[in-house]
Design a protein around this motif. Structure first.
Motif, PDB file in Angstrom:
ATOM      1  N   THR A 477       0.853  -1.477  -0.322  1.00 43.79           N
ATOM      2  CA  THR A 477       0.287  -0.132  -0.315  1.00 43.79           C
ATOM      3  C   THR A 477       0.570   0.944  -0.101  1.00 43.79           C
ATOM      4  O   THR A 477       2.271   1.433   0.420  1.00 43.79           O
ATOM      5  CB  THR A 477      -0.691   0.016   1.497  1.00 43.79           C
ATOM      6  OG1 THR A 477      -0.284  -0.237   2.656  1.00 43.79           O
ATOM      7  CG2 THR A 477      -1.953  -1.072   1.220  1.00 43.79           C
ATOM      8  N   PHE A 478       1.109   2.328  -0.538  1.00 44.66           N
ATOM      9  CA  PHE A 478       0.919   3.785  -1.055  1.00 44.66           C
ATOM     10  C   PHE A 478       1.102   4.691   0.039  1.00 44.66           C
ATOM     11  O   PHE A 478      -0.598   4.908  -0.416  1.00 44.66           O
ATOM     12  CB  PHE A 478       1.643   3.893  -2.832  1.00 44.66           C
ATOM     13  CG  PHE A 478       1.865   2.517  -3.311  1.00 44.66           C
ATOM     14  CD1 PHE A 478       3.533   2.364  -3.393  1.00 44.66           C
ATOM     15  CD2 PHE A 478       1.294   2.228  -3.669  1.00 44.66           C
ATOM     16  CE1 PHE A 478       4.128   1.320  -3.692  1.00 44.66           C
ATOM     17  CE2 PHE A 478       2.450   0.603  -4.744  1.00 44.66           C
ATOM     18  CZ  PHE A 478       3.558   0.845  -4.574  1.00 44.66           C
ATOM     19  N   HIS A 479       1.752   5.192   0.505  1.00 39.83           N
ATOM     20  CA  HIS A 479       1.398   7.081   1.029  1.00 39.83           C
ATOM     21  C   HIS A 479       2.152   7.412   0.706  1.00 39.83           C
ATOM     22  O   HIS A 479       3.368   7.418   0.430  1.00 39.83           O
ATOM     23  CB  HIS A 479       1.715   5.876   2.796  1.00 39.83           C
ATOM     24  CG  HIS A 479       0.541   5.091   2.840  1.00 39.83           C
ATOM     25  ND1 HIS A 479      -0.442   4.897   3.638  1.00 39.83           N
ATOM     26  CD2 HIS A 479       1.040   4.057   3.186  1.00 39.83           C
ATOM     27  CE1 HIS A 479      -0.308   4.111   4.073  1.00 39.83           C
ATOM     28  NE2 HIS A 479       0.244   3.221   3.348  1.00 39.83           N
ATOM     29  N   VAL A 480       1.793   8.880   1.247  1.00 39.73           N
ATOM     30  CA  VAL A 480       2.519  10.309   1.199  1.00 39.73           C
ATOM     31  C   VAL A 480       2.227  10.556   2.247  1.00 39.73           C
ATOM     32  O   VAL A 480       1.396  11.327   3.066  1.00 39.73           O
ATOM     33  CB  VAL A 480       2.166  11.286   0.059  1.00 39.73           C
ATOM     34  CG1 VAL A 480       2.626  12.270   0.410  1.00 39.73           C
ATOM     35  CG2 VAL A 480       1.952  10.494  -1.214  1.00 39.73           C
ATOM     36  N   VAL A 481       3.950  10.221   3.003  1.00 38.24           N
ATOM     37  CA  VAL A 481       3.460  11.139   4.781  1.00 38.24           C
ATOM     38  C   VAL A 481       4.905  12.079   5.011  1.00 38.24           C
ATOM     39  O   VAL A 481       5.951  12.032   4.353  1.00 38.24           O
ATOM     40  CB  VAL A 481       3.897   9.857   5.419  1.00 38.24           C
ATOM     41  CG1 VAL A 481       2.838   8.919   5.877  1.00 38.24           C
ATOM     42  CG2 VAL A 481       5.601   9.121   5.071  1.00 38.24           C
ATOM     43  N   GLY A 482       4.461  12.512   6.431  1.00 41.03           N
ATOM     44  CA  GLY A 482       5.258  13.509   6.656  1.00 41.03           C
ATOM     45  C   GLY A 482       5.849  15.218   5.753  1.00 41.03           C
ATOM     46  O   GLY A 482       4.937  14.747   5.397  1.00 41.03           O
ATOM     47  N   ASP A 483       5.809  16.261   6.852  1.00 47.57           N
ATOM     48  CA  ASP A 483       6.295  17.174   5.889  1.00 47.57           C
ATOM     49  C   ASP A 483       7.269  17.698   4.545  1.00 47.57           C
ATOM     50  O   ASP A 483       6.763  18.133   4.220  1.00 47.57           O
ATOM     51  CB  ASP A 483       7.155  18.245   6.729  1.00 47.57           C
ATOM     52  CG  ASP A 483       6.672  18.186   8.033  1.00 47.57           C
ATOM     53  OD1 ASP A 483       5.153  18.376   8.704  1.00 47.57           O
ATOM     54  OD2 ASP A 483       7.038  18.558   9.773  1.00 47.57           O
ATOM     55  N   ARG A 484       7.839  16.425   4.664  1.00 49.46           N
ATOM     56  CA  ARG A 484       8.071  16.799   3.155  1.00 49.46           C
ATOM     57  C   ARG A 484       7.731  15.799   1.995  1.00 49.46           C
ATOM     58  O   ARG A 484       8.316  15.383   0.739  1.00 49.46           O
ATOM     59  CB  ARG A 484      10.177  15.642   2.929  1.00 49.46           C
ATOM     60  CG  ARG A 484      10.818  17.166   3.869  1.00 49.46           C
ATOM     61  CD  ARG A 484      12.136  16.765   4.296  1.00 49.46           C
ATOM     62  NE  ARG A 484      12.320  16.044   4.728  1.00 49.46           N
ATOM     63  CZ  ARG A 484      12.599  15.414   6.353  1.00 49.46           C
ATOM     64  NH1 ARG A 484      12.241  17.214   6.779  1.00 49.46           N
ATOM     65  NH2 ARG A 484      12.668  15.035   7.320  1.00 49.46           N
ATOM     66  N   ASP A 485       6.045  15.430   1.872  1.00 48.12           N
ATOM     67  CA  ASP A 485       5.839  14.399   1.465  1.00 48.12           C
ATOM     68  C   ASP A 485       7.283  12.968   0.455  1.00 48.12           C
ATOM     69  O   ASP A 485       6.828  12.760  -0.361  1.00 48.12           O
ATOM     70  CB  ASP A 485       5.146  14.561  -0.049  1.00 48.12           C
ATOM     71  CG  ASP A 485       4.456  16.047   0.751  1.00 48.12           C
ATOM     72  OD1 ASP A 485       3.629  16.450   1.147  1.00 48.12           O
ATOM     73  OD2 ASP A 485       4.113  17.351   0.203  1.00 48.12           O
ATOM     74  N   LEU A 486       6.803  12.165   1.876  1.00 49.48           N
ATOM     75  CA  LEU A 486       7.848  11.427   1.480  1.00 49.48           C
ATOM     76  C   LEU A 486       6.583  10.435   0.943  1.00 49.48           C
ATOM     77  O   LEU A 486       6.483   9.957   0.879  1.00 49.48           O
ATOM     78  CB  LEU A 486       8.478  10.216   3.113  1.00 49.48           C
ATOM     79  CG  LEU A 486       9.134  11.429   3.989  1.00 49.48           C
ATOM     80  CD1 LEU A 486       9.706  11.284   5.142  1.00 49.48           C
ATOM     81  CD2 LEU A 486      10.932  11.647   2.766  1.00 49.48           C
ATOM     82  N   ARG A 487       7.475   9.685   0.091  1.00 49.82           N
ATOM     83  CA  ARG A 487       6.788   8.321  -0.548  1.00 49.82           C
ATOM     84  C   ARG A 487       6.945   7.311   0.031  1.00 49.82           C
ATOM     85  O   ARG A 487       8.266   6.734   0.242  1.00 49.82           O
ATOM     86  CB  ARG A 487       7.231   8.416  -1.679  1.00 49.82           C
ATOM     87  CG  ARG A 487       6.845   9.004  -3.177  1.00 49.82           C
ATOM     88  CD  ARG A 487       5.756  10.099  -2.935  1.00 49.82           C
ATOM     89  NE  ARG A 487       5.328  10.580  -3.976  1.00 49.82           N
ATOM     90  CZ  ARG A 487       5.353  12.139  -4.015  1.00 49.82           C
ATOM     91  NH1 ARG A 487       5.926  13.541  -2.902  1.00 49.82           N
ATOM     92  NH2 ARG A 487       5.048  13.074  -4.676  1.00 49.82           N
ATOM     93  N   ALA A 488       6.679   6.545   0.408  1.00 49.42           N
ATOM     94  CA  ALA A 488       6.443   5.109   1.103  1.00 49.42           C
ATOM     95  C   ALA A 488       5.441   3.996   0.803  1.00 49.42           C
ATOM     96  O   ALA A 488       4.514   4.504   0.403  1.00 49.42           O
ATOM     97  CB  ALA A 488       6.725   5.049   2.636  1.00 49.42           C
ATOM     98  N   ALA A 489       6.291   3.094   1.423  1.00 50.33           N
ATOM     99  CA  ALA A 489       5.007   1.520   1.094  1.00 50.33           C
ATOM    100  C   ALA A 489       4.738   0.350   2.345  1.00 50.33           C
ATOM    101  O   ALA A 489       6.017   0.439   2.615  1.00 50.33           O
ATOM    102  CB  ALA A 489       5.431   0.601  -0.069  1.00 50.33           C
ATOM    103  N   VAL A 490       3.964  -0.106   2.260  1.00 49.48           N
ATOM    104  CA  VAL A 490       4.049  -0.658   3.841  1.00 49.48           C
ATOM    105  C   VAL A 490       3.441  -1.937   2.998  1.00 49.48           C
ATOM    106  O   VAL A 490       2.542  -2.242   2.320  1.00 49.48           O
ATOM    107  CB  VAL A 490       3.135  -0.640   4.464  1.00 49.48           C
ATOM    108  CG1 VAL A 490       2.782  -0.970   5.753  1.00 49.48           C
ATOM    109  CG2 VAL A 490       3.353   1.213   5.297  1.00 49.48           C
ATOM    110  N   LEU A 491       3.999  -3.218   3.793  1.00 47.03           N
ATOM    111  CA  LEU A 491       3.213  -4.583   3.105  1.00 47.03           C
ATOM    112  C   LEU A 491       3.967  -5.180   4.481  1.00 47.03           C
ATOM    113  O   LEU A 491       4.191  -5.382   5.166  1.00 47.03           O
ATOM    114  CB  LEU A 491       4.623  -5.357   2.092  1.00 47.03           C
ATOM    115  CG  LEU A 491       5.261  -4.738   0.678  1.00 47.03           C
ATOM    116  CD1 LEU A 491       6.498  -3.783   1.557  1.00 47.03           C
ATOM    117  CD2 LEU A 491       5.379  -5.740   0.395  1.00 47.03           C
ATOM    118  N   VAL A 492       2.850  -6.255   4.355  1.00 45.02           N
ATOM    119  CA  VAL A 492       1.505  -6.614   5.825  1.00 45.02           C
ATOM    120  C   VAL A 492       1.703  -8.747   5.211  1.00 45.02           C
ATOM    121  O   VAL A 492       1.632  -9.090   3.954  1.00 45.02           O
ATOM    122  CB  VAL A 492       0.500  -6.306   6.539  1.00 45.02           C
ATOM    123  CG1 VAL A 492       1.240  -5.306   6.842  1.00 45.02           C
ATOM    124  CG2 VAL A 492      -0.334  -6.457   6.006  1.00 45.02           C
TER     125      VAL A 492
END
Length: 726
Positions: A477-492
């Motif tokens: 699942t893809f996310h944009v997080v933090g003050d710098r709009d960091l691109r991140a993914a989470v896998l479970v």
């Protein structure tokens, strides 16, 4: 390891498949070339998903029919690759080549003839027009003339020294130039002969030096003239480059192997360039521009034009495109991109076509396609603001440029850009793409979260892949997080019940490599770790590609703090959105720069990270090479603070969490001294840690047994360190 032996762990499944298939590269089509008239497509592909031996294939763009062109198994006397020349082994390490068989080839522009080397021997192939019937023959060992038409025995071995490396076909298709040791030779119908060679043990002709091959994307050192009467040849002298030694600890009787390694702040190889006539006479090319340029970044000799040279200053802030007079060696400047931090070397650029120079430069916060015409010394940006141009695939017949570009960093599209700025997306949407073009034909390779495909346009013909389907199915699942709009993914884990999970950060996190993209291959190993009971986080921070020059250059002067801060911010931002992430059990793993980042994380932020696995980490940037390191940290003599603030060994006393260091003892890119020096510093500081030395293993860990068991060892370490169970 909790009393559990590796042989007690499950032996089937992803780790073995991942290793056996060479990371799922076996059986997949690769190294695609399209004829300049669009009549042929050539590519390499092995026979199955666990067969590493590549063969050469021909595809008809009109029908999609595939024809086998050359199979190493059918070449007389070719048994295995035990006798590969040292230069070829080094080339494969530089390009991270884990396959065998035909791993590279060179061809005429219309792909009617191809040459390649197998086991140090040179072979020449005449390729038919797809669907044509062979009309002529050539006797054994005979090389037909370029205008002889097709011949039934289409493959012939040319005379050679037996240690051939980097063969290149002459423009008329009758001769092949290749490197043998420190010399350049020519073979063909007239036999095999020496053209030019090194005069001392440290001088070589015709091949790329370490820095060019490892960091600049230039893996070759000789280029034919369009008329076939001359060759541009590099002359490399490593006499002043530091001599380092790679030993084999498991074989104390074996002599160490010497390498010439230009560490940050030290002397690079001296690189010259000469026009060499076929009688061996030379004309030196004056590409250094009054001594201010040190790096030979690119060379080309286009049909209908003069040779061109791309040179770069030692601080990498200036790039220059030079046109060469082959008669005198004098140069004329055609373009000069300048940047306050560094000018990126973008694959496929600069290049000349139709009298114009095409470059990719940082302008207005965007990596843009720039055109220098003869009457415009400053260049004009023709790609739009916000579209990050990442690669120049080629120049189309109408003068438009086909590039790979990103508007969203998670995706890479194939885009045609006209000189008036008109944009046409040839292949777009979610996924990561590459392309090869010629004669109106475009072959697009696409990787999505569902898998990979290769399609010929127009027509839509699919080039078959024999690659295996992975036994894991990534579900990021893809996310944009933090003050710098960091691109991140989470896998479970598949089917997880939503309860808290230990967290594993699985980044690269540094320059040149992006992990968070909509491509399945980016997450296969991450998903396997997730399926073992982890919430896996993959985040791209400052310094990673895809978000423009300001993002790239945020690590200037400091390769440590910005990257680590972004990993921490991504973790905390994701945990605020997803209560399955247990911040009381967090580990991090990585390789190469990712290994550096993992060790840095557990040293500096034990409040966040509870364990780390650092594979082949750079621990002291003064031990890494000039071109990469000085781009970000400058000269250690003039900017020592940049090196001091990024030195892991200086922070060894901070370790209070479990740390596993892994390093290949035969690594000639990030040498094993990095891990051994950090281990010594940790021991001297009284900090327990573990070291796993991999004898005979290089930076890319190509051995299947090593690759498989490395994953299993890491899993057991993480379970023990975080107190989880299998």
């Amino acid at each position: 390891m909790n009393g559990r032996l590796l042989e007690d762990l499950p032996r089937e499944g992803f780790p073995r498949q991942h290793a056996r298939t060479r990371r799922f590269t076996c059986g997949a089509p690769r190294d695609v070339t399209v004829a300049d008239d669009g009549s042929r497509v050539l590519f390499l592909r092995s026979g199955s998903g666990d067969d590493p031996v590549n063969v050469l294939w021909l595809l008809c763009p009109e029908t999609g029919d595939e024809t086998l062109v050359a199979d190493p198994a059918n070449l007389p006397g070719v048994v295995d690759e035990g006798g590969l020349p040292a230069a070829e082994l080094a080339r494969r390490e530089r390009v991270r080549e884990s396959a065998s068989g035909i791993v590279a080839y060179d061809a005429l522009a219309d792909l009617s003839r191809v040459c390649f080397a197998v086991d140090g021997r040179v072979f020449l192939v005449e390729v038919p027009v797809p669907g044509a019937v062979a009309a002529g023959t050539a006797g054994a060992g005979e090389v037909p003339g370029a205008d002889s038409g097709l011949w039934q025995a289409r493959i012939v071995e040319l005379p050679s020294s037996g240690d051939a490396f980097d063969p290149r076909l002459s423009p008329d298709g009758s001769s092949v130039a290749y490197v043998s040791g420190s010399s350049l030779r020519i073979t063909g119908a007239g036999g095999d002969r020496h053209l030019i060679g090194g005069s001392t043990p440290t001088v070589s002709w015709g091949s790329a030096e370490f820095i060019a091959a490892e960091e600049m994307g230039r893996s070759r050192g000789h280029w034919w003239s369009p008329d076939g009467g001359r060759i541009l040849v590099t002359r490399v002298d490593t006499a002043d480059v530091s001599e380092w030694w790679i030993s084999s600890p498991v074989d104390p009787a074996a002599a160490p192997r010497a390498i010439r390694y230009p560490a940050a702040g030290s002397t690079n190889a001296t690189v010259g360039l000469a026009v060499v006539a076929l009688d061996g006479t030379t004309t030196d090319v004056d590409w250094h521009v009054d001594g201010t340029f040190e790096y030979l970044a690119g060379v080309a000799w286009p049909v209908g034009g003069r040779p061109t040279v791309v040179a770069q200053t030692r601080d990498q802030r200036i790039l220059v495109v030079l046109e060469v007079d082959p008669a005198t060696g004098a140069t004329t400047e055609r373009a000069r991109p300048v940047d306050d931090h560094w000018v990126d070397l973008v694959p496929g650029a600069p290049r000349l076509a139709g009298g114009a120079v095409f470059t990719v430069e940082s302008r207005d916060g965007t990596n843009r396609l720039v055109v220098y015409s003869p009457d415009r010394a400053d260049g004009v940006a023709v790609s739009p603001d916000g579209m990050q141009v990442r690669y120049v695939a080629g120049i189309a017949g109408d003068g438009s440029v086909v590039v790979l570009a990103s508007s969203d960093p998670l995706d890479v599209e194939v885009v045609r850009i006209a000189l008036d700025g008109t944009i046409e997306v040839l292949a777009g949407g979610e996924g990561v793409r590459s392309a090869a073009i010629g004669g109106g034909v475009v072959v697009v390779s696409t990787a999505t979260l569902e898998g990979s495909s290769m399609v010929v346009l127009p027509g839509g013909h699919v080039i078959a892949s024999h690659a295996e389907e992975p036994v894991v199915s990534p579900r990021p699942t893809f996310h944009v997080v933090g003050d710098r709009d960091l691109r991140a993914a989470v896998l479970v884990p598949d089917g997880h019940d939503g309860s808290p999970l230990p967290v594993l950060l699985d980044p690269y996190g540094g320059p040149h490599a992006q992990r968070v993209q909509r491509a399945r291959g980016q997450f296969l190993t991450s998903q396997w770790f997730a399926d073992q009971g982890f919430a896996v986080v993959v985040a791209d921070g400052r310094g990673t590609p895809g978000r423009g020059p300001e993002w790239d250059r945020a690590v200037h002067g400091d390769l440590a703090a910005p990257a680590l801060d972004d990993q921490v911010d991504a973790l905390h931002g994701l945990a605020a959105l997803d209560d399955r992430l247990d911040l009381g059990r967090v580990a991090i793993r990585g390789w190469s720069y990712g290994g550096y980042l993992a060790a840095l994380a557990v040293l500096r932020r034990p409040d966040v990270f509870h364990a780390a696995i650092a594979g082949a980490p750079v621990t002291d940037w003064r031990l890494y090479d000039t071109h990469y390191t000085e781009r970000y940290l400058g000269d250690p003599a003039s900017e020592p603070g940049n090196y001091a603030r990024t030195d892991l060994c200086a922070e060894a006393a901070l370790l209070e969490r479990p740390l596993l260091l892994i390093h290949g003892m035969a690594d000639d890119n990030v040498v094993a001294a990095h891990t051994l020096q950090l281990s010594r510093a940790l021991l001297e500081a009284g900090r327990p840690h573990r070291v796993l030395p991999l004898s005979g293993v290089t930076h890319m860990t190509p051995q299947p047994e090593v690759a498989e068991n490395l994953l299993l060892v890491q899993l057991e370490f993480l379970r023990e360190a975080l107190g989880t169970t299998g």
